[in-house]
Design a protein around this motif. Sequence first.
Motif, PDB file in Angstrom:
ATOM      1  N   LYS A   6      34.275  31.302 -10.038  1.00  0.00           N
ATOM      2  CA  LYS A   6      34.456  31.123  -8.640  1.00  0.00           C
ATOM      3  C   LYS A   6      33.018  31.230  -7.730  1.00  0.00           C
ATOM      4  N   LEU A   7      32.508  31.230  -6.682  1.00  0.00           N
ATOM      5  CA  LEU A   7      31.609  31.183  -6.242  1.00  0.00           C
ATOM      6  C   LEU A   7      31.725  33.363  -5.771  1.00  0.00           C
ATOM      7  N   PHE A   8      30.814  33.335  -6.196  1.00  0.00           N
ATOM      8  CA  PHE A   8      30.673  34.964  -6.264  1.00  0.00           C
ATOM      9  C   PHE A   8      31.782  36.301  -6.229  1.00  0.00           C
ATOM     10  N   GLU A   9      32.122  35.572  -7.664  1.00  0.00           N
ATOM     11  CA  GLU A   9      33.842  36.362  -7.991  1.00  0.00           C
ATOM     12  C   GLU A   9      32.830  36.879  -9.253  1.00  0.00           C
ATOM     13  N   VAL A  10      31.744  36.831 -10.556  1.00  0.00           N
ATOM     14  CA  VAL A  10      30.815  37.579 -10.966  1.00  0.00           C
ATOM     15  C   VAL A  10      29.790  36.930 -10.809  1.00  0.00           C
ATOM     16  N   PHE A  11      29.117  37.864 -10.954  1.00  0.00           N
ATOM     17  CA  PHE A  11      27.172  37.883 -11.033  1.00  0.00           C
ATOM     18  C   PHE A  11      26.264  38.587 -12.922  1.00  0.00           C
ATOM     19  N   GLY A  12      25.585  38.353 -13.340  1.00  0.00           N
ATOM     20  CA  GLY A  12      24.706  38.364 -13.854  1.00  0.00           C
ATOM     21  C   GLY A  12      23.215  38.786 -13.770  1.00  0.00           C
ATOM     22  N   ILE A  13      22.368  40.365 -13.711  1.00  0.00           N
ATOM     23  CA  ILE A  13      21.473  40.229 -13.940  1.00  0.00           C
ATOM     24  C   ILE A  13      20.453  40.939 -14.782  1.00  0.00           C
ATOM     25  N   GLU A  14      19.932  39.929 -14.262  1.00  0.00           N
ATOM     26  CA  GLU A  14      18.386  40.421 -15.791  1.00  0.00           C
ATOM     27  C   GLU A  14      17.275  41.365 -15.407  1.00  0.00           C
ATOM     28  N   VAL A 284      23.862  37.932   2.011  1.00  0.00           N
ATOM     29  CA  VAL A 284      22.796  36.956   2.676  1.00  0.00           C
ATOM     30  C   VAL A 284      23.444  35.770   1.915  1.00  0.00           C
ATOM     31  N   LEU A 285      23.569  35.908   1.002  1.00  0.00           N
ATOM     32  CA  LEU A 285      24.013  34.108   0.383  1.00  0.00           C
ATOM     33  C   LEU A 285      25.596  33.830   0.741  1.00  0.00           C
ATOM     34  N   LYS A 286      26.682  34.950   0.743  1.00  0.00           N
ATOM     35  CA  LYS A 286      27.641  34.377   1.164  1.00  0.00           C
ATOM     36  C   LYS A 286      28.016  34.077   3.209  1.00  0.00           C
ATOM     37  N   GLN A 287      26.662  34.796   3.669  1.00  0.00           N
ATOM     38  CA  GLN A 287      27.029  34.451   4.936  1.00  0.00           C
ATOM     39  C   GLN A 287      26.187  32.830   4.666  1.00  0.00           C
ATOM     40  N   LEU A 288      25.522  32.246   4.012  1.00  0.00           N
ATOM     41  CA  LEU A 288      25.406  30.464   4.032  1.00  0.00           C
ATOM     42  C   LEU A 288      26.366  30.336   4.259  1.00  0.00           C
ATOM     43  N   LEU A 293      26.555  31.462   8.849  1.00  0.00           N
ATOM     44  CA  LEU A 293      25.241  30.940   9.461  1.00  0.00           C
ATOM     45  C   LEU A 293      24.722  29.708   9.713  1.00  0.00           C
ATOM     46  N   ALA A 294      23.988  29.055   9.320  1.00  0.00           N
ATOM     47  CA  ALA A 294      23.845  26.967   9.550  1.00  0.00           C
ATOM     48  C   ALA A 294      24.509  26.572   9.400  1.00  0.00           C
ATOM     49  N   SER A 295      25.241  25.360   9.444  1.00  0.00           N
ATOM     50  CA  SER A 295      25.832  24.523   8.922  1.00  0.00           C
ATOM     51  C   SER A 295      25.584  23.504   7.543  1.00  0.00           C
ATOM     52  N   LEU A 296      26.499  23.867   6.475  1.00  0.00           N
ATOM     53  CA  LEU A 296      26.776  23.502   5.103  1.00  0.00           C
ATOM     54  C   LEU A 296      24.687  22.019   5.491  1.00  0.00           C
TER      55      LEU A 296
END
Length: 410
Positions: A6-14, A284-288, A293-296
Amino acid sequence: MGTKYKLFEVFGIELEYMLINNTSFKVAPIVDVLLTKKNGALTSDIDNGTIAWSNELVAHVVEIKTNGPTADLTNLSEEFHKNILEINAILKPLNTKLLPTACHPLMNPLQDTQLWKHSYSEVYELYNRIFNCKGHGWSNVQSTHINLPFYDDVEFEKLHAAIRVILPLIPGLSASSPILEGKFTDFKDTRLEYYKTNQKEIPEMTGMVIPEQVFSKSAYHKTIFDPIKKQIKQHDTNNILDHHFLNSRGAIARFDRNAIEIRLVDIQECPKADIAICVFIIEVLKQLVNGKLASLEVQKSWNEQDLFNILNPIIKEGENYKISNKEYLSLFNLSNDCTVNELWKHLFELVKENISENYQEALTIIFEHGTLATRIENALAADTSDKNIINVYTQLANCLETNTLFIPNK
């Protein structure tokens, strides 16, 4: 990401780093030796617990990344730092070390570039034949990639919409490439200046850097993947290139692993700075995405040309660029003109309670002292002699070793 998350459940960083020779300061094309010494035999990928290592297109760049998706960003800086210390320990007897930042300041790519000659070399050779990978835009670019999952089209729509509108601001937070071949380029983010045109032979691959207004898998294939596949056919007669990798926009959809990969972040001087920036962008992406913040619908309404028109001057001026586009500012609940730095500080106030103190401290240094590009410029002042450049970048290499942020004259 084999499993769907799901959204923001996990992350991958390189994170990508260049190897340099301690004596000559030139790039050291010996990643194959590094991987062999670590593994006992040559391999292109090494599983090192929570972190994995791998080669890249050119023989002097190593990538270290989360070993699969992770939910833990709080301790990730330390995990990366441990691996950096281990790599530098392996490299020390070879008179070599890792160097941070997005571009080597003195590299001559025509003379110094060596492509990776081992696994997947046929892919790299084909890229080289089409694009000539000996330019700065191919062989002298180190970045941080952020991979974010989506579960289905509904989540993809929200995530892609949010990422598109935040992409223009990223160089004003992470630019670290103000100098090439011993000269100031007049761009805070020279890596991205090259990024715009390094695949000009097939413009469908990069597009306008900002992805098009596509918010479903089928629309993405039709608008982005299909034109790429059509154009590459004449070059890739053996069908060895994957359309997921050919797409070179500033954020790319990876439907093979249900993720979007953000590619506009320059690598910093240490993992603490890198992960702080990643965490900040994610918050910040979570806020969007969550409609704070602004609507979809408002986010989706922005076309790639208008967003590129904001990105382009920020590539040059970084955090100092003054944004006067009222519609764009309203996405972030702002009404008055402000610099990119001021906009990021405004967003920081909205999300900082969700960011650990360690990363807050790193971000505060960036707000107060400027992007790493600005700090490099200030440290060099008017002296761009090789000696002074090597002196400043040696300090940056020390920051990598100690996992501390660079503050000029400190």
